[in-house]
Design a protein around this motif. Structure first.
Motif, PDB file in Angstrom:
ATOM      1  N   ALA A   1       0.894  -1.242   0.002  1.00 54.33           N
ATOM      2  CA  ALA A   1      -0.217  -0.022   0.091  1.00 54.33           C
ATOM      3  C   ALA A   1       1.001   1.283   0.195  1.00 54.33           C
ATOM      4  N   ALA A   2       2.080   1.255   0.750  1.00 55.74           N
ATOM      5  CA  ALA A   2       2.685   2.340   0.723  1.00 55.74           C
ATOM      6  C   ALA A   2       3.446   2.625  -0.414  1.00 55.74           C
ATOM      7  N   THR A   3       4.106   1.428  -1.254  1.00 53.15           N
ATOM      8  CA  THR A   3       4.627   1.595  -2.743  1.00 53.15           C
ATOM      9  C   THR A   3       3.581   2.084  -3.472  1.00 53.15           C
ATOM     10  N   VAL A   4       2.218   1.718  -3.528  1.00 53.12           N
ATOM     11  CA  VAL A   4       1.003   2.240  -4.489  1.00 53.12           C
ATOM     12  C   VAL A   4       0.795   3.666  -4.103  1.00 53.12           C
ATOM     13  N   VAL A   5       0.596   4.000  -3.024  1.00 52.16           N
ATOM     14  CA  VAL A   5       0.518   5.629  -2.627  1.00 52.16           C
ATOM     15  C   VAL A   5       1.686   6.292  -3.218  1.00 52.16           C
ATOM     16  N   GLY A   6       3.021   5.873  -2.708  1.00 54.61           N
ATOM     17  CA  GLY A   6       3.938   6.775  -3.124  1.00 54.61           C
ATOM     18  C   GLY A   6       4.348   6.763  -4.805  1.00 54.61           C
ATOM     19  N   GLY A   7       3.950   5.830  -5.342  1.00 56.91           N
ATOM     20  CA  GLY A   7       4.026   5.849  -6.924  1.00 56.91           C
ATOM     21  C   GLY A   7       3.091   6.801  -7.571  1.00 56.91           C
ATOM     22  N   THR A   8       1.649   6.584  -6.831  1.00 53.69           N
ATOM     23  CA  THR A   8       0.784   7.499  -7.528  1.00 53.69           C
ATOM     24  C   THR A   8       1.028   9.030  -7.314  1.00 53.69           C
ATOM     25  N   LEU A   9       1.617   9.229  -5.955  1.00 51.47           N
ATOM     26  CA  LEU A   9       2.163  10.497  -5.808  1.00 51.47           C
ATOM     27  C   LEU A   9       3.083  10.852  -6.695  1.00 51.47           C
ATOM     28  N   GLY A  10       4.037  10.258  -7.088  1.00 54.59           N
ATOM     29  CA  GLY A  10       5.166  10.362  -8.103  1.00 54.59           C
ATOM     30  C   GLY A  10       4.757  10.620  -9.326  1.00 54.59           C
ATOM     31  N   VAL A  11       3.484   9.948  -9.853  1.00 48.67           N
ATOM     32  CA  VAL A  11       3.080  10.023 -11.293  1.00 48.67           C
ATOM     33  C   VAL A  11       2.290  11.411 -11.149  1.00 48.67           C
ATOM     34  N   ILE A  12       1.608  11.836 -10.147  1.00 50.96           N
ATOM     35  CA  ILE A  12       0.784  12.927  -9.890  1.00 50.96           C
ATOM     36  C   ILE A  12       1.700  14.193 -10.211  1.00 50.96           C
ATOM     37  N   LEU A  13       2.969  14.024  -9.399  1.00 51.66           N
ATOM     38  CA  LEU A  13       3.960  15.161  -9.426  1.00 51.66           C
ATOM     39  C   LEU A  13       4.602  15.426 -10.669  1.00 51.66           C
ATOM     40  N   VAL A  14       4.897  14.322 -11.319  1.00 47.37           N
ATOM     41  CA  VAL A  14       5.393  14.105 -12.924  1.00 47.37           C
ATOM     42  C   VAL A  14       4.344  14.914 -13.742  1.00 47.37           C
ATOM     43  N   GLY A  15       3.190  14.608 -13.484  1.00 45.36           N
ATOM     44  CA  GLY A  15       2.069  15.138 -14.466  1.00 45.36           C
ATOM     45  C   GLY A  15       1.943  16.542 -14.400  1.00 45.36           C
ATOM     46  N   VAL A  16       2.005  17.092 -13.071  1.00 45.17           N
ATOM     47  CA  VAL A  16       1.854  18.464 -12.640  1.00 45.17           C
ATOM     48  C   VAL A  16       3.002  19.264 -13.157  1.00 45.17           C
ATOM     49  N   LEU A  17       4.298  18.733 -13.204  1.00 43.03           N
ATOM     50  CA  LEU A  17       5.541  19.469 -13.620  1.00 43.03           C
ATOM     51  C   LEU A  17       5.433  19.441 -14.971  1.00 43.03           C
ATOM     52  N   ARG A  18       5.062  18.531 -15.962  1.00 43.88           N
ATOM     53  CA  ARG A  18       4.902  18.394 -17.089  1.00 43.88           C
ATOM     54  C   ARG A  18       3.921  19.685 -17.709  1.00 43.88           C
ATOM     55  N   LYS A  19       2.888  19.853 -17.046  1.00 47.08           N
ATOM     56  CA  LYS A  19       2.057  21.038 -17.622  1.00 47.08           C
ATOM     57  C   LYS A  19       2.229  22.375 -16.951  1.00 47.08           C
ATOM     58  N   ALA A  20       3.214  22.398 -16.166  1.00 49.99           N
ATOM     59  CA  ALA A  20       3.721  23.685 -15.465  1.00 49.99           C
ATOM     60  C   ALA A  20       4.343  24.606 -16.394  1.00 49.99           C
ATOM     61  N   GLN A  21       4.108  26.003 -16.094  1.00 50.33           N
ATOM     62  CA  GLN A  21       4.748  26.933 -16.997  1.00 50.33           C
ATOM     63  C   GLN A  21       5.724  27.456 -16.141  1.00 50.33           C
ATOM     64  N   PHE A  22       6.753  27.412 -16.712  1.00 48.92           N
ATOM     65  CA  PHE A  22       8.195  28.001 -16.032  1.00 48.92           C
ATOM     66  C   PHE A  22       8.637  29.275 -16.478  1.00 48.92           C
ATOM     67  N   GLY A  23       8.734  30.216 -15.920  1.00 48.93           N
ATOM     68  CA  GLY A  23       9.493  31.530 -16.413  1.00 48.93           C
ATOM     69  C   GLY A  23      10.901  31.557 -16.677  1.00 48.93           C
ATOM     70  N   THR A  24      11.257  32.678 -17.425  1.00 53.68           N
ATOM     71  CA  THR A  24      12.403  32.591 -18.002  1.00 53.68           C
ATOM     72  C   THR A  24      13.182  33.703 -17.393  1.00 53.68           C
ATOM     73  N   TYR A  25      14.451  33.600 -17.186  1.00 55.50           N
ATOM     74  CA  TYR A  25      15.215  34.768 -16.386  1.00 55.50           C
ATOM     75  C   TYR A  25      15.714  35.647 -17.565  1.00 55.50           C
TER      76      TYR A  25
END
Length: 181
Positions: free
Chosen positions: A103-127
Motif C-alpha cells: 500500500a505504501a508503494t502504491v501510494v508513493g508511486g501514485t504521488l510520483g505520477v501526479i507530481l510528474v504530470g503536474v510538472l509537465r504541465k507547469a509553465q516556468f518563467g525565463t530569467y
C-alpha cells in the motif's frame, strides 16, 4: 552531449548550485532510506542546511538564516525528542505486513505520477538579467509582502500556534492525584 564544453562554461555559482542540488537530493533520499530514525533526522537536518545554501544563492539571506534557526534548530530538536520519547525499536519494522508495504508503494508511486504530470504541465518563467531586482530576498521586501499582501494568513497562523502552545501546556500539566505515565 559534450561534457567538456559543459564544464568549461560553469561559473562558481553554477557549480555550487549543482553540488548543493546533488547533496540535497542525496540527503533527501537518505531521509527516506535510513533504517534508524535518528539517522533519518540527521539527514533531514543536512537537507535543511543544503536548502539554506540554495536560499543564499537566491540572495535570500534572511530566509536562509530563518531556515537554519527554525527548522534545523527548533523543529529538529522536537523531532529528536519525539523519536526518543516513542522509544522506537527495530522489531517494529519486522511487524509490518506485506500489505502495508505494498500500500505504501502504491501510494508513493501514485504521488510520483501526479507530481510528474503536474510538472509537465507547469509553465516556468525565463530569467531576464535586465530586470533583475537585487532586493527580492531581503528582509524589507519580505516584510512588505508579508504584512501587506499576506497579513490575514500570517495572523491566523500566529493564532494557530498560540492555540497549539496552550494545548501543549494543558496536556503537559499535571493535577494533584494524577497518575504518572
Amino acid at each position: 552531449m559534450d561534457f567538456s564544453n559543459f564544464f568549461s562554461h560553469l561559473t562558481p555559482a553554477t557549480s555550487f548550485f549543482y553540488v548543493l542540488s546533488f547533496l540535497t537530493i542525496l540527503c533527501g533520499l537518505m531521509v527516506i532510506l535510513a533504517k534508524n530514525p535518528i539517522h533519518s533526522v540527521l539527514y533531514l537536518i543536512a537537507t535543511f542546511f543544503c536548502l539554506s545554501g540554495h536560499y543564499i544563492l537566491l540572495n535570500a539571506q534572511f530566509l536562509a538564516a530563518v531556515n537554519i534557526i527554525v527548522y534545523a534548530g527548533a523543529i529538529m530538536v522536537l523531532f529528536l525528542f519525539v523519536i526518543m520519547f516513542l522509544n522506537l525499536r527495530e522489531e517494529d519494522e519486522e511487524s509490518k505486513t506485506n500489505l502495508v508495504k505494498i500500500a505504501a508503494t502504491v501510494v508513493g508511486g501514485t504521488l510520483g505520477v501526479i507530481l510528474v504530470g503536474v510538472l509537465r504541465k507547469a509553465q516556468f518563467g525565463t530569467y531576464n538579467p535586465y530586470v533583475f531586482d537585487s532586493q527580492v530576498g531581503m528582509v524589507e521586501s519580505l516584510g512588505n509582502v508579508l504584512y501587506n499582501d499576506y497579513l490575514l494568513p500570517f495572523e491566523l497562523a500566529s493564532v494557530l500556534f498560540l492555540i497549539a502552545m496552550i494545548g501543549a501546556v494543558m496536556l503537559g500539566r499535571r493535577e494533584a492525584g494524577d497518575r504518572h505515565f
